[in-house]
Design an enzyme around this catalytic site. Structure first.
Site, PDB file in Angstrom:
ATOM      1  CG  ASP A 202      -1.988   0.976   1.259  1.00  0.00           C
ATOM      2  OD1 ASP A 202      -2.894   0.845   0.411  1.00  0.00           O
ATOM      3  OD2 ASP A 202      -1.963   1.902   2.103  1.00  0.00           O
ATOM      4  CG  HIS A 327      -9.680  -0.999  -3.417  1.00  0.00           C
ATOM      5  ND1 HIS A 327      -8.497  -1.337  -4.039  1.00  0.00           N
ATOM      6  CD2 HIS A 327      -9.331  -0.400  -2.264  1.00  0.00           C
ATOM      7  CE1 HIS A 327      -7.477  -0.964  -3.286  1.00  0.00           C
ATOM      8  NE2 HIS A 327      -7.956  -0.398  -2.198  1.00  0.00           N
TER       9      HIS A 327
END
Ligand code: NOJ
Length: 539
Positions: A202, A327
């Site tokens: 991330d 997403h």
């Protein structure tokens, strides 16, 4: 030649957003047993690796990207045994499993932060980024959170500000502290020892911040309506030169385990992005290439430029990759429309490099409008226009109530698309012309063809500006891909007057011999053509 490539080069990655895949325990939220029950579907579809968005314990302030324990499973999703079982069952089916690693920040409910916050002399104080107020009592500098507002939050008890580049419940770790690094690397080893095949990291580029805490410059191009995160240029909060040493450290850990993969989430301009392969190809295996997701206009010439520039910029030996959705971004079938999205899938699955598919995109799923009262996403609550909920709605499995995602009497955590009766796995599996049939056919062709899975890539010149045409080649095996980005019929003429065989049209309604000198493409149509090996090598 194929044996020279790793699974993460020849394979196709499929992103599962666990909350939305399949609810097996009737709470309206997807879970690990739900994913296990759909492994055969993924195998049938023809993908090779699953990347799971976070499944760890979390207060869910950012839907799992706020982690309070990195080495356990959130009870909503199941147990560690479920994860082991998912790994085992995936491996039995020759599917790899990639976990999401979130190193930039923890949850404010993580015990490390609780300790850090407890008082200024705590041993973990320096694990996070604490600063005194500015002379006027305000935040230490102008840095903003990507979810809006200042990135600094004043802690009344210890009278300092802590940094959070995302939600206030996501304090940033201090990666300059060696103990933090060691603790995070132990987490990588914990999962590698359990057998996971790699990580998606991330916001990899954001881990280090300017040591002098200088103000970020404002973005002169920002205009109202643009996301709040784009208001500043993150000069001092991202892509600092010493980031590469950290990426190398992570890679060295993963490399000890053999063929595992590191994928970096990196929203950076091309020249900075490719630095994350590492000078010696010793950083991320795949720095995520988001150009197809972030490009402002979707069209033949822009895409050709992007593909050519990327191919030209790749360091020697670096493996390309392409992403069409995730997403965080509106779904491709919403951005370009369902008709054009078929061609977009042909592009994704025939370009050179590892593709990452977002769950549901194989059905032509679109964003679902979410009424403000049902919004969950933190940035969406502040600014509904930038909510990410619409692209995170439940997977559409069949025509039963709630699309088979959860039982009829259960309310799914986000509403199911109203057109799910048409767009769902069960129906589309039966239809010879469906979106799903197309994606599966593309995956089958890609897997069975060295030219498509590992071959070279070259754009072909032709005069029609509405179309992008390219060649994939491996040895004597050659394919031409011709994509029409307009809604109207187009003619593409290649200088070679030879013959090929149309293997697949995105309309799924014809195949057979094809003359390359004059190819007719209907609106939004893409063609995949196999060139006869004995035809001229002119193109
Ligand atoms: C990127 C993730 O993809 C996104 O969903 C998340 O909100 C931020 N990083 C913060 O972790």
């Amino acid at each position: 030649m194929m044996h020279a490539h790793s699974w993460w080069q020849t394979g196709v990655i499929y992103q599962v957003y666990p909350r939305s895949f399949l609810d097996s325990n009737r709470d309206g939220i997807g879970d690990l047993p739900g994913i296990i029950s759909k492994l055969d579907y993924l195998r049938w579809l023809g993908v090779d690796a699953i990347w799971l968005s976070p499944i760890y314990p979390s207060p869910m302030a950012d839907f799992g990207y706020d982690i309070s324990n990195y080495t356990a499973i959130h009870p909503l999703f199941g147990t560690l045994e479920d994860l082991d079982s998912l790994l085992h069952q995936a491996h039995q089916r020759n599917l790899k499993l990639i976990l999401d690693f979130v190193p930039n920040h923890t949850s404010d409910e993580h015990p490390w932060f609780q300790e850090s916050r407890s008082n200024r002399s705590n041993e973990k104080r320096d694990w996070y980024i604490w600063r005194d107020p500015a002379p006027d009592g305000g935040p230490p500098n102008n840095w903003t959170s990507r979810f809006g507002g200042s990135a600094w939050h004043f802690d009344e008890q210890s009278e300092q500000y802590y940094l959070h580049l995302f939600d206030v419940k996501q304090p940033d770790l201090n990666w300059r502290n060696l103990k933090v690094r060691q603790a995070m690397y132990d987490i990588l080893r914990f999962w590698l020892d359990r057998g996971v095949d790699g990580f998606r990291i991330d916001v990899l580029w954001m881990l280090l911040k300017d040591e002098q805490f200088r103000d970020n410059p404002m973005n002169p191009d920002w205009k109202p309506g643009d996301p709040p995160s784009a208001r500043q240029v993150g000069l001092y909060t991202g892509d600092l030169p010493d980031m590469h040493a950290l990426a190398r450290e992570m890679r060295a850990i993963v490399d000890r385990y053999g063929e595992r993969v590191l994928i970096g989430e990196l929203y950076l301009p091309l020249t900075s992005l490719i630095q994350y392969y590492g000078e010696q190809l010793d950083e991320a295996h795949l720095p995520f290439n988001f150009q197809l997701v972030t490009m402002p206009t979707w069209g033949a010439s822009t895409i050709r430029q992007v593909v050519d520039a990327y191919e030209a910029a790749l360091p020697r030996g670096a493996w390309p990759n392409w992403v069409l959705g995730n997403h965080d971004r509106p779904r491709i079938a919403t951005r370009v429309g369902r008709e054009q999205a078929r061609t977009a899938q042909m592009l994704l699955l025939t370009l050179r490099g590892t593709p990452t598919c977002y769950y549901g995109d194989e059905l032509g799923m679109q964003n679902v409008a979410i009424p403000p009262a049902l919004m969950h996403d933190p940035p969406g609550k502040q600014d509904p226009q930038h909510s990410r909920d619409p692209q995170r709605t439940p997977m559409q499995w069949d025509t039963s109530p709630n699309a088979g995602f959860c039982p009829p009497e259960v309310q799914p955590w986000l509403p199911v698309a109203s057109d799910y009766h048409t767009y769902n796995v069960a129906v589309e599996q039966q239809e010879t012309h469906s979106f799903l049939t197309l994606v599966r056919a593309l995956l089958t062709l890609r897997r069975s063809s060295p030219a498509l899975s590992v071959g070279s890539q070259r754009s072909l010149d032709q005069p029609n500006p509405a179309c992008f045409v390219y060649l994939r080649q491996h040895g004597r095996q050659r394919y031409v891909v011709a994509l029409n980005f307009s809604a109207h019929e187009q003619v593409v003429s290649l200088p070679e007057q030879g013959q090929g065989r149309l293997l697949l049209s995105t309309h799924l309604d014809h195949e057979g011999p094809m003359a390359l000198g004059e190819m007719h493409l209907r609106g939004n149509e893409g063609l995949l053509i196999w060139l006869f090996p004995f035809e001229s090598q002119m193109i």
